[in-house]
Design a protein around this motif. Structure first.
Motif, PDB file in Angstrom:
ATOM      1  N   GLU A 164     -48.595 -11.198  20.559  1.00 26.14           N
ATOM      2  CA  GLU A 164     -48.092 -11.009  19.198  1.00 26.14           C
ATOM      3  C   GLU A 164     -48.473 -12.195  18.320  1.00 26.14           C
ATOM      4  N   TRP A 165     -48.328 -13.417  18.841  1.00 24.92           N
ATOM      5  CA  TRP A 165     -48.727 -14.604  18.094  1.00 24.92           C
ATOM      6  C   TRP A 165     -50.224 -14.569  17.800  1.00 24.92           C
ATOM      7  N   PHE A 166     -51.014 -14.208  18.802  1.00 22.09           N
ATOM      8  CA  PHE A 166     -52.468 -14.178  18.643  1.00 22.09           C
ATOM      9  C   PHE A 166     -52.890 -13.168  17.574  1.00 22.09           C
ATOM     10  N   TYR A 167     -52.308 -11.960  17.607  1.00 29.88           N
ATOM     11  CA  TYR A 167     -52.678 -10.919  16.636  1.00 29.88           C
ATOM     12  C   TYR A 167     -52.210 -11.269  15.232  1.00 29.88           C
ATOM     13  N   ASN A 168     -51.138 -12.016  15.097  1.00 28.33           N
ATOM     14  CA  ASN A 168     -50.654 -12.400  13.769  1.00 28.33           C
ATOM     15  C   ASN A 168     -51.494 -13.515  13.166  1.00 28.33           C
ATOM     16  N   GLN A 169     -52.370 -14.128  13.945  1.00 29.49           N
ATOM     17  CA  GLN A 169     -53.231 -15.183  13.417  1.00 29.49           C
ATOM     18  C   GLN A 169     -54.353 -14.609  12.545  1.00 29.49           C
ATOM     19  N   SER A 217     -45.204 -12.091  23.789  1.00 29.41           N
ATOM     20  CA  SER A 217     -45.075 -13.105  22.737  1.00 29.41           C
ATOM     21  C   SER A 217     -46.427 -13.744  22.425  1.00 29.41           C
ATOM     22  N   THR A 218     -47.188 -14.037  23.449  1.00 28.11           N
ATOM     23  CA  THR A 218     -48.503 -14.652  23.251  1.00 28.11           C
ATOM     24  C   THR A 218     -49.437 -13.730  22.487  1.00 28.11           C
TER      25      THR A 218
END
Length: 63
Positions: free
Chosen positions: A57-62, A54-55
């Motif tokens: 995925e959140w980081f790459y979507n930034q 989850s972390t």
């Protein structure tokens, strides 16, 4: 060949006369303990995997 035969004979003798085998109740308790420990370990590793996934995925979507 004689050393190999002596080794196996000694191993069988030791297993029959010198080893103390656990009782059925002790074996059940140990098995349950291993099962519970394995489940706890699997849950912890699964939770860590979920958090890291989850972390990341959140980081790459930034971007």
């Amino acid at each position: 060949m004689g050393k190999l035969t002596k080794f196996f004979n000694d191993a069988v003798e030791e297993m029959q006369h010198k080893v103390t085998w656990p009782s059925y109740l002790e074996l059940q308790k140990s098995s349950i303990l291993v099962l519970v420990g394995s489940v706890v370990f699997a849950v912890v590793v699964g939770a860590m995997d979920f958090v890291y996934d989850s972390t990341l995925e959140w980081f790459y979507n930034q971007f």
